[in-house]
Design an enzyme around this catalytic site. Structure first.
Site, PDB file in Angstrom:
ATOM      1  CE  LYS A 288      -4.319   1.320   2.154  1.00 39.31           C
ATOM      2  NZ  LYS A 288      -5.433   0.856   2.976  1.00 39.31           N
ATOM      3  CD  GLU A 373     -19.469  -2.009   8.510  1.00 42.97           C
ATOM      4  OE1 GLU A 373     -19.661  -3.068   7.867  1.00 42.97           O
ATOM      5  OE2 GLU A 373     -18.559  -1.202   8.232  1.00 42.97           O
ATOM      6  NE  ARG A 401     -22.842  -3.374   3.455  1.00 48.31           N
ATOM      7  CZ  ARG A 401     -21.631  -3.503   2.905  1.00 48.31           C
ATOM      8  NH1 ARG A 401     -20.642  -4.007   3.605  1.00 48.31           N
ATOM      9  NH2 ARG A 401     -21.440  -3.144   1.662  1.00 48.31           N
TER      10      ARG A 401
HETATM   11  C1  LIG Z   1     -19.085  -1.229   4.788  1.00 47.08           C
HETATM   12  C2  LIG Z   1     -17.871  -0.358   4.869  1.00 47.08           C
HETATM   13  N1  LIG Z   1     -17.262  -0.195   6.056  1.00 47.08           N
HETATM   14  C3  LIG Z   1     -16.176   0.592   6.144  1.00 47.08           C
HETATM   15  C4  LIG Z   1     -15.669   1.223   5.046  1.00 47.08           C
HETATM   16  C5  LIG Z   1     -14.486   2.178   5.149  1.00 47.08           C
HETATM   17  N2  LIG Z   1     -13.342   1.668   4.397  1.00 47.08           N
HETATM   18  C6  LIG Z   1     -13.034   2.143   3.171  1.00 47.08           C
HETATM   19  S1  LIG Z   1     -11.700   1.414   2.527  1.00 47.08           S
HETATM   20  C7  LIG Z   1     -11.499   0.450   3.875  1.00 47.08           C
HETATM   21  C8  LIG Z   1     -10.356  -0.509   3.941  1.00 47.08           C
HETATM   22  C9  LIG Z   1     -10.378  -1.458   2.821  1.00 47.08           C
HETATM   23  O1  LIG Z   1      -9.258  -2.279   2.903  1.00 47.08           O
HETATM   24  P1  LIG Z   1      -8.843  -3.128   1.656  1.00 47.08           P
HETATM   25  O2  LIG Z   1     -10.036  -3.744   1.069  1.00 47.08           O
HETATM   26  O3  LIG Z   1      -7.754  -4.050   2.076  1.00 47.08           O
HETATM   27  O4  LIG Z   1      -8.325  -2.061   0.618  1.00 47.08           O
HETATM   28  P2  LIG Z   1      -7.000  -1.151   0.706  1.00 47.08           P
HETATM   29  O5  LIG Z   1      -7.450   0.207   1.124  1.00 47.08           O
HETATM   30  O6  LIG Z   1      -6.047  -1.767   1.688  1.00 47.08           O
HETATM   31  O7  LIG Z   1      -6.465  -1.169  -0.672  1.00 47.08           O
HETATM   32  C10 LIG Z   1     -12.480   0.705   4.837  1.00 47.08           C
HETATM   33  C11 LIG Z   1     -12.568   0.059   6.148  1.00 47.08           C
HETATM   34  C12 LIG Z   1     -16.346   1.034   3.834  1.00 47.08           C
HETATM   35  N3  LIG Z   1     -15.956   1.636   2.716  1.00 47.08           N
HETATM   36  N4  LIG Z   1     -17.441   0.237   3.774  1.00 47.08           N
END
Ligand SMILES: Cc1ncc(C[n+]2csc(CCOP(=O)(O)OP(=O)(O)O)c2C)c(N)n1
Length: 645
Positions: A288, A373, A401
């Protein structure tokens, strides 16, 4: 930041990517990283997630024919590179600006965005839908879901995976594993993926890849034992036989781990994966923030951020002043020192929801459950049923959710779970998927639920204390991002919070402004203007959306004979609707105007711009009051609402 764009400036569509050699793609990746960082430094946005998938995105566009082949992105916050190579390079500087590109993917933004998102964990289910639709129409296109290791922790993703392994269709799930959610990824799956990361990288070099994948029986039926064994042998040529066993046992073909920054290895892998039948999971290892030192070193800070210096990553100083997030965080920490029954739950958002300090102080009483969630809420219900005092700190939009868990597990059983919903109201740049505007409506309709909204941060502190003292059922507090313009002196103590009691801020005779949360500031400002025009407005800070202080409402509605409600939530079913219902039930037939968000999805852009667009501002309250009082014939023009469609 040095900026070379020899290749990049010629990239106007995926065909331009396809024309480049792997060598050129490597150079293009570097140019993209610089351009991306420059652009995001000026607008703010999601930086580190996109930096991590530059080579992956280029390889996908090189091998697949998108949009004929269907690439479904999870969340979409990491798709800036996809936007760049699909004809939106020049528009990137407008990302997340009002009228500009969305920070996520949207079906209506580009034919290359086959499916929109913003919330996590949807890609596998949606891609399965595409795959089955293709089967029905007899199509030959590939269907791909690109999902991060963080998003894979969501229940919806696991439901999709479960179904993908069972349903008879061809689908490729690309797991972008960078070991991070927003914060460090958590849970058993994350631990399992960490073990897989230790395995030799699957595609070391082109020849290895070719050697391995050429041995693969095309179209081998993984439902038969022999077919499965042949495929397994071919896909585990370079890695130990047990690599990816969890997925293999489920019935998916596991390919990986693959070096996600080796564009050639990726291209070779996808070229051959394209020939595979059934559900395939390609495990891609990425870093990342890759390529930009400060983002690589601190992917949490550079996950999503506001403006910064592209040279050294220095963040632009934020405007100071108390924030709602900190007010909640500090009060929670205070309370937790004398009450060891308090436990706190976040769904992958420890910093955003203000739980970082609590986690440091009470690691055993703190739970990051991943992007889960629904589980967070039912887990809290169990904790509460056995006598603990759980707080679920979840953004308003993401708590959507868990609606049934709130109803079925918490409220029906009257369990004292405290919900703290940050980012209530319009959130601004993230747009329609992230505005926290439905919460008042979706919480208010649940029996046994108490719903509060503070006008400023000191009131949130008082409400936090009130919520922890309240043990007879579920209680929710929702508040916006940032702070409030209504802050009094730091040591100002708000009038005590009593269940279902509003705070009368101004008595008046002509019109009642009955406001909730962020609406109070607007109502007070309107009342000031109205006073100069000889209109005497009463202003009430409702504090509770449920139960509403009907005593105060009825008294002032009768006295003023006109009511305006103000809220930063949807007016359909929200706080204003509640006021209308109570007045109607009581037989108080006075004109009521509800000011809030209309029955439309609101665009992305600065909150102040969006509020003006929908008329959620003091000027509109003032105009509505004048009209009710017979002082103004016509209302000012409220520009047409921009919607996400
Ligand atoms: C239902 C939901 N909960 C929380 C989030 C906030 N959120 C956005 S990106 C993310 C992390 C995602 O991690 P990953 O899928 O590994 O992608 P990366 O950012 O590491 O590339 C979170 C928790 C969201 N978008 N949707």
């Amino acid at each position: 930041m040095e900026y070379k764009s020899a290749l990049l400036e010629k990239i106007n569509s995926p065909a331009d990517v396809k024309a480049l050699s792997p060598e050129q793609l490597r150079s293009l990746a570097q140019e993209i990283r610089v351009y991306l960082t420059e652009c995001v430094s000026r607008t703010g946005g999601h930086l580190a997630p996109s930096l991590g998938v530059v080579e992956l995105t280029l390889a996908l566009h090189k091998v697949y024919d998108i949009p004929r082949d269907k690439l479904i992105w999870d969340v979409g916050h990491q798709a800036y590179v996809h936007k760049i190579v699909t004809g939106r390079r020049e528009q990137l500087p407008t990302i997340r600006q009002y009228g500009g590109l969305s920070g996520f993917l949207r079906i209506d933004e580009s034919p290359y965005d086959l499916y929109g998102a913003g919330h996590a964990s949807t890609s596998i289910s949606a891609a399965l839908g595409f795959a089955k639709a293709r089967d029905f129409r007899g199509g030959k296109d590939s269907v791909l879901a690109l999902i991060g290791d963080g998003a894979l922790t969501g229940g919806l993703a696991l439901e999709g995976l479960n179904n993908a392994a069972h349903i008879d269709t061809d689908i490729t799930i690309i797991l972008n594993d960078n070991e991070m959610s927003i914060a460090e990824n958590v849970g058993a799956l994350a631990t399992y993926l960490a073990k897989l990361r230790m395995q030799p990288v699957y595609q070391q070099a082109e020849e290895t890849v070719k050697g391995v994948l050429k041995g693969l029986p095309v179209g081998s039926n993984i439902m038969t034992k022999a077919g499965r064994a042949a495929k397994h042998a071919a896909t585990h040529w370079a890695t130990p036989a047990h690599t990816g066993l969890l997925f293999e046992e489920m019935g998916l073909t596991y390919i990986g781990p693959v070096d996600g920054h080796n564009v050639e290895a990726l291209i070779n892998t996808f070229r051959h994966v394209k020939r595979l039948k059934g559900p395939v999971l390609v495990h891609v290892l990425t870093v990342k923030g890759k390529g930009i030192p400060y983002a690589e070193a601190d992917p949490l800070t550079y996950h999503g951020l506001s403006k910064f210096s592209p040279d050294d990553g220095r963040l632009e100083s934020k405007t100071s002043g108390p924030t709602f997030t900190n007010a909640f965080a500090e009060t929670l920490v205070d309370l937790s020192e004398t009450d060891d029954k308090i436990v706190a739950i976040t769904a992958a958002m420890p910093a955003g929801t203000g739980l970082t300090k609590f986690a440091e102080l009470h690691p055993k009483r703190y739970f990051d459950v991943g992007i889960a969630e629904q589980h967070a809420v039912t887990f809290a219900a169990g904790l509460a049923a056995d006598g603990l005092k759980p707080v679920c700190a979840i953004y308003s939009t993401f708590l959507q959710r868990a609606f049934d868990q709130i109803v079925h597990d918490v409220a029906l059983q009257r369990l004292p779970v405290r919900f703290f919903l940050d980012r209530g109201g319009l959130v601004g740049d993230d747009g329609g998927t992230h505005h926290g505007v439905l919460d008042l409506a979706y919480l208010r309709c649940i029996p046994n639920m108490v719903v509060m909204a503070p006008k400023n941060t000191s009131e949130l502190k008082a409400m936090t204390r009130f919520a922890f003292a309240f043990n007879s059922g579920p209680i929710a507090v929702r508040y916006p991002r940032g702070g409030s313009a209504l802050e009094g002196p730091a040591d100002m103590v708000p009038t005590p919070i009593e269940l279902g009691r509003a705070e009368v801020l101004r008595e008046g005779e002509d019109v009642l402004l009955f406001a909730l949360g962020a609406g109070v500031e607007l109502a007070l400002s309107a009342a000031d203007t109205l006073r100069t025009e000889g209109i005497d407005a009463a202003v009430v800070n409702a504090r509770f959306c449920k139960p509403i202080d009907t005593q105060t409402l009825f008294r002032l509605a009768r006295r003023c004979g006109r009511v305006i409600t103000v809220e930063d939530g949807v007016i359909q079913g929200g706080f204003g609707s509640a006021v209308l219902e109570h007045l109607a039930d009581e037989g108080i037939a006075v004109p009521v105007v509800r000011i809030g968000l209309p029955d439309e999805f609101v665009e992305h852009g600065p909150v102040s711009v969006l509020r003006d667009l929908v008329g959620l501002n003091a000027a509109n309250i003032t105009a509505q009051a004048r009209r009710l009082c017979g002082k103004q014939e016509t209302l000012p023009h409220v520009p047409e609402l921009a919607t996400s469609r």
